[in-house]
Design a protein around this motif. Structure first.
Motif, PDB file in Angstrom:
ATOM      1  N   ILE A 378       0.816  -1.214   0.000  1.00 39.54           N
ATOM      2  CA  ILE A 378       0.000   0.000   0.000  1.00 39.54           C
ATOM      3  C   ILE A 378       0.851   1.267   0.000  1.00 39.54           C
ATOM      4  O   ILE A 378       0.618   2.181  -0.813  1.00 39.54           O
ATOM      5  N   PRO A 379       1.861   1.427   0.881  1.00 37.89           N
ATOM      6  CA  PRO A 379       2.664   2.669   0.812  1.00 37.89           C
ATOM      7  C   PRO A 379       3.369   2.854  -0.526  1.00 37.89           C
ATOM      8  O   PRO A 379       3.482   3.984  -1.018  1.00 37.89           O
ATOM      9  N   LEU A 380       3.838   1.766  -1.131  1.00 39.16           N
ATOM     10  CA  LEU A 380       4.517   1.886  -2.416  1.00 39.16           C
ATOM     11  C   LEU A 380       3.551   2.304  -3.517  1.00 39.16           C
ATOM     12  O   LEU A 380       3.896   3.110  -4.391  1.00 39.16           O
ATOM     13  N   LEU A 381       2.337   1.768  -3.493  1.00 44.38           N
ATOM     14  CA  LEU A 381       1.352   2.142  -4.496  1.00 44.38           C
ATOM     15  C   LEU A 381       0.871   3.573  -4.303  1.00 44.38           C
ATOM     16  O   LEU A 381       0.612   4.297  -5.276  1.00 44.38           O
ATOM     17  N   GLN A 382       0.745   3.990  -3.060  1.00 39.20           N
ATOM     18  CA  GLN A 382       0.277   5.349  -2.798  1.00 39.20           C
ATOM     19  C   GLN A 382       1.294   6.399  -3.210  1.00 39.20           C
ATOM     20  O   GLN A 382       0.911   7.497  -3.639  1.00 39.20           O
ATOM     21  N   VAL A 383       2.570   6.101  -3.087  1.00 36.58           N
ATOM     22  CA  VAL A 383       3.578   7.073  -3.512  1.00 36.58           C
ATOM     23  C   VAL A 383       3.789   7.031  -5.020  1.00 36.58           C
ATOM     24  O   VAL A 383       4.319   7.980  -5.603  1.00 36.58           O
ATOM     25  N   LEU A 384       3.358   5.955  -5.672  1.00 39.15           N
ATOM     26  CA  LEU A 384       3.490   5.877  -7.120  1.00 39.15           C
ATOM     27  C   LEU A 384       2.526   6.831  -7.823  1.00 39.15           C
ATOM     28  O   LEU A 384       2.831   7.340  -8.908  1.00 39.15           O
ATOM     29  N   THR A 385       1.375   7.096  -7.209  1.00 39.32           N
ATOM     30  CA  THR A 385       0.396   7.993  -7.826  1.00 39.32           C
ATOM     31  C   THR A 385       0.912   9.422  -7.955  1.00 39.32           C
ATOM     32  O   THR A 385       0.843  10.003  -9.050  1.00 39.32           O
ATOM     33  N   PRO A 386       1.437  10.069  -6.890  1.00 40.30           N
ATOM     34  CA  PRO A 386       1.987  11.422  -7.104  1.00 40.30           C
ATOM     35  C   PRO A 386       3.202  11.446  -8.011  1.00 40.30           C
ATOM     36  O   PRO A 386       3.466  12.462  -8.666  1.00 40.30           O
ATOM     37  N   ALA A 387       3.951  10.340  -8.092  1.00 38.65           N
ATOM     38  CA  ALA A 387       5.095  10.309  -9.009  1.00 38.65           C
ATOM     39  C   ALA A 387       4.640  10.331 -10.461  1.00 38.65           C
ATOM     40  O   ALA A 387       5.336  10.880 -11.326  1.00 38.65           O
ATOM     41  N   LEU A 388       3.472   9.745 -10.741  1.00 38.28           N
ATOM     42  CA  LEU A 388       2.954   9.724 -12.111  1.00 38.28           C
ATOM     43  C   LEU A 388       2.161  10.966 -12.471  1.00 38.28           C
ATOM     44  O   LEU A 388       1.795  11.140 -13.638  1.00 38.28           O
ATOM     45  N   THR A 389       1.844  11.808 -11.484  1.00 43.35           N
ATOM     46  CA  THR A 389       1.075  13.028 -11.750  1.00 43.35           C
ATOM     47  C   THR A 389       1.953  14.256 -11.920  1.00 43.35           C
ATOM     48  O   THR A 389       1.437  15.374 -11.943  1.00 43.35           O
ATOM     49  N   LEU A 390       3.254  14.071 -12.015  1.00 46.33           N
ATOM     50  CA  LEU A 390       4.140  15.212 -12.232  1.00 46.33           C
ATOM     51  C   LEU A 390       3.860  15.844 -13.589  1.00 46.33           C
ATOM     52  O   LEU A 390       3.347  15.196 -14.503  1.00 46.33           O
ATOM     53  N   PRO A 391       4.194  17.131 -13.736  1.00 44.14           N
ATOM     54  CA  PRO A 391       3.912  17.791 -15.034  1.00 44.14           C
ATOM     55  C   PRO A 391       4.584  17.115 -16.219  1.00 44.14           C
ATOM     56  O   PRO A 391       4.040  17.113 -17.323  1.00 44.14           O
ATOM     57  N   HIS A 392       5.761  16.521 -16.007  1.00 42.61           N
ATOM     58  CA  HIS A 392       6.478  15.875 -17.104  1.00 42.61           C
ATOM     59  C   HIS A 392       6.219  14.372 -17.062  1.00 42.61           C
ATOM     60  O   HIS A 392       6.302  13.728 -16.013  1.00 42.61           O
ATOM     61  N   THR A 393       5.914  13.805 -18.209  1.00 44.49           N
ATOM     62  CA  THR A 393       5.629  12.381 -18.315  1.00 44.49           C
ATOM     63  C   THR A 393       6.900  11.570 -18.091  1.00 44.49           C
ATOM     64  O   THR A 393       8.005  12.030 -18.370  1.00 44.49           O
ATOM     65  N   LEU A 394       6.726  10.372 -17.581  1.00 45.01           N
ATOM     66  CA  LEU A 394       7.853   9.474 -17.352  1.00 45.01           C
ATOM     67  C   LEU A 394       8.381   8.985 -18.701  1.00 45.01           C
ATOM     68  O   LEU A 394       7.817   8.085 -19.322  1.00 45.01           O
ATOM     69  N   HIS A 395       9.461   9.589 -19.174  1.00 46.29           N
ATOM     70  CA  HIS A 395      10.042   9.245 -20.481  1.00 46.29           C
ATOM     71  C   HIS A 395      11.030   8.098 -20.279  1.00 46.29           C
ATOM     72  O   HIS A 395      12.210   8.312 -19.999  1.00 46.29           O
ATOM     73  N   HIS A 396      10.523   6.896 -20.423  1.00 42.88           N
ATOM     74  CA  HIS A 396      11.370   5.719 -20.262  1.00 42.88           C
ATOM     75  C   HIS A 396      10.796   4.609 -21.133  1.00 42.88           C
ATOM     76  O   HIS A 396       9.577   4.392 -21.153  1.00 42.88           O
ATOM     77  N   PRO A 397      11.625   3.882 -21.861  1.00 49.58           N
ATOM     78  CA  PRO A 397      11.080   2.868 -22.790  1.00 49.58           C
ATOM     79  C   PRO A 397      10.613   1.587 -22.121  1.00 49.58           C
ATOM     80  O   PRO A 397       9.914   0.795 -22.749  1.00 49.58           O
ATOM     81  N   ILE A 398      10.977   1.345 -20.851  1.00 49.65           N
ATOM     82  CA  ILE A 398      10.673   0.058 -20.211  1.00 49.65           C
ATOM     83  C   ILE A 398       9.814   0.224 -18.961  1.00 49.65           C
ATOM     84  O   ILE A 398       8.903  -0.572 -18.719  1.00 49.65           O
ATOM     85  N   PRO A 479       2.574   7.298 -23.211  1.00 47.12           N
ATOM     86  CA  PRO A 479       2.710   6.741 -24.570  1.00 47.12           C
ATOM     87  C   PRO A 479       3.775   5.662 -24.684  1.00 47.12           C
ATOM     88  O   PRO A 479       3.838   4.983 -25.717  1.00 47.12           O
ATOM     89  N   TYR A 480       4.619   5.484 -23.661  1.00 43.58           N
ATOM     90  CA  TYR A 480       5.682   4.495 -23.732  1.00 43.58           C
ATOM     91  C   TYR A 480       5.231   3.108 -23.285  1.00 43.58           C
ATOM     92  O   TYR A 480       6.036   2.179 -23.297  1.00 43.58           O
ATOM     93  N   VAL A 481       3.982   2.944 -22.873  1.00 45.59           N
ATOM     94  CA  VAL A 481       3.471   1.612 -22.542  1.00 45.59           C
ATOM     95  C   VAL A 481       3.379   0.800 -23.836  1.00 45.59           C
ATOM     96  O   VAL A 481       2.845   1.272 -24.842  1.00 45.59           O
ATOM     97  N   SER A 482       3.895  -0.414 -23.807  1.00 40.58           N
ATOM     98  CA  SER A 482       3.884  -1.237 -25.010  1.00 40.58           C
ATOM     99  C   SER A 482       2.453  -1.541 -25.444  1.00 40.58           C
ATOM    100  O   SER A 482       1.561  -1.678 -24.603  1.00 40.58           O
ATOM    101  N   PRO A 483       2.199  -1.628 -26.742  1.00 45.55           N
ATOM    102  CA  PRO A 483       0.830  -1.905 -27.206  1.00 45.55           C
ATOM    103  C   PRO A 483       0.266  -3.210 -26.660  1.00 45.55           C
ATOM    104  O   PRO A 483      -0.929  -3.291 -26.357  1.00 45.55           O
ATOM    105  N   ALA A 484       1.084  -4.240 -26.514  1.00 48.81           N
ATOM    106  CA  ALA A 484       0.583  -5.506 -25.991  1.00 48.81           C
ATOM    107  C   ALA A 484       0.130  -5.365 -24.540  1.00 48.81           C
ATOM    108  O   ALA A 484      -0.944  -5.853 -24.154  1.00 48.81           O
ATOM    109  N   SER A 485       0.913  -4.695 -23.706  1.00 47.83           N
ATOM    110  CA  SER A 485       0.526  -4.494 -22.309  1.00 47.83           C
ATOM    111  C   SER A 485      -0.702  -3.606 -22.206  1.00 47.83           C
ATOM    112  O   SER A 485      -1.583  -3.836 -21.371  1.00 47.83           O
ATOM    113  N   HIS A 486      -0.779  -2.589 -23.055  1.00 48.86           N
ATOM    114  CA  HIS A 486      -1.959  -1.724 -23.061  1.00 48.86           C
ATOM    115  C   HIS A 486      -3.203  -2.515 -23.457  1.00 48.86           C
ATOM    116  O   HIS A 486      -4.290  -2.320 -22.885  1.00 48.86           O
TER     117      HIS A 486
END
Length: 743
Positions: A378-398, A479-486
């Motif tokens: 739960i703490p790890l998931l809760q901190v993941l939400t504000p990390a994904l809401t930053l103004p800049h998208t997570l630019h990473h291929p994996i 946009p970096y989520v793979s089409p198969a996983s999406h």
């Protein structure tokens, strides 16, 4: 003419001291601002309050202080007129041996008087300046007394509210207030510091920098950050004595004082670290008129060290097994504290944490991929939400793909389990007459099964699932989520959107509201995934109207997709139409027969399958040949309980599986494109169509669909034959020989 309400209260409820104490719970909700307007009974009311406050009976004094506080809240003019007399009566009570209820009532009355009239300079000069320091000294003396914990908490909370209002008057008390806070924040063992006392003391310590004024507040704040961070490093080093020395721990050269009892060192260090993290989080919420320089680097480094702790490493040489076991047991607590500090840092610094988000996301995903308990996730998931809401998208291929897979593995507990799903298909497809009779005889016996477990057997499981849904909603926008996983994520959400309405709330969680929260969140996610151009959203009109009917789309936040905005796009389209024609709902890759190789690999890696045997086009059959006109039935996804051992299992109901197969939409299968010329074509062929799947199918699951129309711009369609099983009820009746002599 009816008598005045104050007259009735004075003649009946407040006629004597004993009656005032007895009827106080009735008098307080009866009073209103209209009762305290100028009238002949108002002076009698004030005189009665003063007599109760100066009474020799402790109960009457308590009733008078409470009524004076209520009168001050309802009428500011009366408070300003009689504040001097009430302060002169309530302030001396704090230094006397009064009962705890009387002291609490006096503290609340004085706090309201000093805070409500803070905007009047004359009041500050005549009453606040001479009396506020005395009031604060009395509160410090009460906070140092160990008799009453409730009185101590009230004194600390009152100081935390009073100091920002009068910072200059508390400048001389900075030393004594700091000593008071550090006495409660230095840790306690074996019994840790209570959460309420820690929160109140930390709040008070975080507001002390305002006593330095506009210029000195920034220096005091930075000094508090540095000292607290050094204290936290020392506590952390004391928890890693049986682990190899890490060069990253160089900032902590000062070791905590050694104790004779080594068994108390670990609980004491954990409590100290908990106090330091709470102080840092409160200091990050500090507000001042001057800009502050936040040490993002040292704080981010400390968060990384806390989150990177693992029990795998071991120090060479002799190690005390007891200390080693205790230090390994507190590693989940270190993750929790690191996630708490990281969440506060992300909220405070926002875009300044962008360079560090990828590193923290990789650490969090590493832990989520391991078999942890819901309380640890739960703490790890809760901190993941504000990390994904930053103004800049997570630019990473994996990383976005790994996050999606980790979240889907958590959400798989909501899917039916594999054993009963397979038994349900096997029973319906059996050709044995005896087997079919047995299945019909016991049809519906799952109602009498008492061994069915809930999807979320505890509140922690439900909170974990909700946190995973919030994070998945944000990561699917990447946009970096793979089409198969999406595609697999959309199909899982589609299965949940079809299955949850058929389940009773008691089968989901012990909290009956969890069913409504899950369903509303999943429907909102399906609506967002089905959004596109107006022509595509027209297929999701049913889901849009359902969201509007339930009032789930009233949020105006840009981070939340509002159905009202989707409906506005439908009514007033502003986006230009696509040049190519959109594929029909029947051609979307929803089922196992139309999966691409990448989707199969992702689904099997997550231990998620589909009910029924897979069907693939034959190798010797050329593509594009229509081998059957009947499309295969749609199958909801299920969970492989034999492989997913890290999550609680839930037996699926055979009747529910049958109903899902009957109600789910059917479509003509297509073969997903295997190769594309570029990544943009892949996204348009796979991601674009799959993102519209949940809402489109959910809204049109019960409607008859027209056959797909051929389009020169659509990919070539390959039809696949599903094996048709002969039912005994449809067997051909043998002919009767009328000329036979047998009876």
């Amino acid at each position: 003419m009816e008598p005045h309400p104050l007259k009735i209260l004075l003649q009946s409820q407040l006629a004597s001291d004993s009656l005032a104490v007895l009827h106080l719970p009735y008098v307080l909700p009866t009073l209103s601002p209209q009762h305290l307007l100028p009238s002949p009974h108002l002076q009698k009311w004030i005189a009665r309050l003063n007599s109760l406050i100066h009474s020799k009976d402790p109960g009457a004094r308590w009733a008078g202080l409470v009524l004076a506080t209520k009168t001050s809240v309802l009428s500011k003019s009366i408070m300003m007129e009689h504040a001097q007399s009430w302060i002169g009566a309530a302030l001396p009570l704090l230094s006397k041996s009064e009962p705890a209820p009387n002291l609490k009532a006096a503290i609340r009355l004085l706090l309201h008087i000093f805070s409500a009239a803070n905007d009047i300079p004359e009041f500050q000069r005549q009453l606040a300046t001479p009396n506020v320091p005395k009031f604060s000294l009395a509160l410090v003396a009460l906070a140092e007394k160990p008799e009453s914990n409730d009185l101590k908490l009230l004194a600390l909370e009152t100081l935390a509210e009073l100091i920002p209002l009068y910072p200059t008057l508390h400048k001389s008390l900075y030393g004594s207030l700091t000593t008071l806070c550090l006495r409660h924040l230095s840790g306690s063992a074996p019994k840790p510091t209570t959460v309420t006392l820690l929160s109140a003391t930390s709040r008070l310590y975080a507001v002390l920098p305002v006593t330095g004024g506009k210029v000195g507040a920034a220096n005091l704040w930075r000094k508090g950050i540095d000292e607290t961070l050094t204290f936290a490093w020392a506590a952390f080093v004391a928890l890693r004595t049986t682990f190899p020395f890490d060069a990253r721990l160089q900032p902590s050269r000062q070791q905590p004082p050694s104790r004779d009892d080594s068994l108390l060192s670990v609980p004491l260090s954990v409590d100290r670290l908990r106090s330091a993290v709470r102080i840092l989080c409160d200091l990050l919420r500090f507000t001042t008129s001057r800009p502050l320089q936040v040490p993002v680097g040292p704080l981010a480094k400390f968060c990384q060290i806390l989150l990177s702790c693992t029990p795998d490493e071991k120090k060479e040489g002799h190690v005390d097994p007891t200390i080693r076991t205790m230090e390994e047991a507190v590693i989940p607590e270190l993750w929790k504290l690191g996630a708490e500090l990281l969440g506060g840092l992300l909220i405070c610094t926002r875009q300044h944490m962008t360079p560090n988000v990828a590193r923290f996301a990789a650490i969090i995903v590493f832990h989520l991929e391991r078999p942890l308990t819901p309380a640890q996730r739960i703490p790890l998931l809760q901190v993941l939400t504000p990390a994904l809401t930053l103004p800049h998208t997570l630019h990473h291929p994996i990383l976005p793909t790994r996050i999606t897979k980790a979240l889907l593995s958590i959400l798989s507990v909501l899917l039916p389990s594999q054993p009963e799903a397979q038994s349900d298909v096997g029973t319906s497809g059996s050709k044995s007459r005896k087997g079919k009779k047995r299945a019909r005889e016991y049809d519906g016996d799952e109602v009498f099964k008492i061994s069915n477990d809930m999807m979320c057997p505890s509140l922690a499981d439900g909170e974990m699932v909700m946190a995973a849904l919030d994070a998945l909603r944000l990561v699917l926008r990447n946009p970096y989520v793979s089409p198969a996983s999406h595609s697999v994520a959309c199909r899982v959400l589609l299965s949940l959107n079809l299955a949850l309405p058929l389940l009773p709330p008691s089968h989901v969680s012990v909290d009956l509201n969890m069913h409504t929260r899950l369903l509303s969140t999943i429907q909102a996610m399906c609506l967002e995934l089905g959004a596109g151009t107006p022509s595509a959203m027209s297929k999701s009109l049913g889901l849009v109207m359902h969201e509007l009917r339930d009032g789930l789309g009233t949020s105006d936040s840009p981070a939340e997709a509002s159905p009202q905005r989707f409906l506005d796009v439908l009514l007033h389209p502003r986006a230009p139409p696509l040049v190519r024609s959109l594929p029909h709902v029947e051609t979307l890759s929803l089922f196992r027969a139309e999966e691409a190789t990448e989707e199969v690999e992702v689904r099997e890696a997550l231990h998620i399958g589909a009910i029924g045997p897979p069907s693939r086009p034959s190798a010797e059959e050329p593509q594009g040949v229509n081998r059957a006109s009947t499309p295969p039935p749609s199958r909801p996804l299920y969970r492989d309980t034999a492989a997913a051992t890290a999550f609680p299992t839930r037996p699926a109901s055979s009747a529910l599986s049958s109903r899902l197969r009957d109600d789910a939409p059917s479509s003509a299968p297509i073969q997903s494109p295997k190769t594309v010329s570029s990544a943009r074509e892949t996204a348009s062929l796979t991601t674009g169509t799959i993102s519209q799947t949940p809402a489109a199918v959910a809204s049109a699951s019960s409607d008859a669909r027209p056959p797909p129309r051929s389009s020169p711009e659509r990919p070539e369609v390959a039809h696949v034959v599903m094996p048709m099983e002969e039912d005994e009820d449809n067997e051909e009746i043998p002919s009767i020989d009328m000329g036979s002599d047998s009876e």
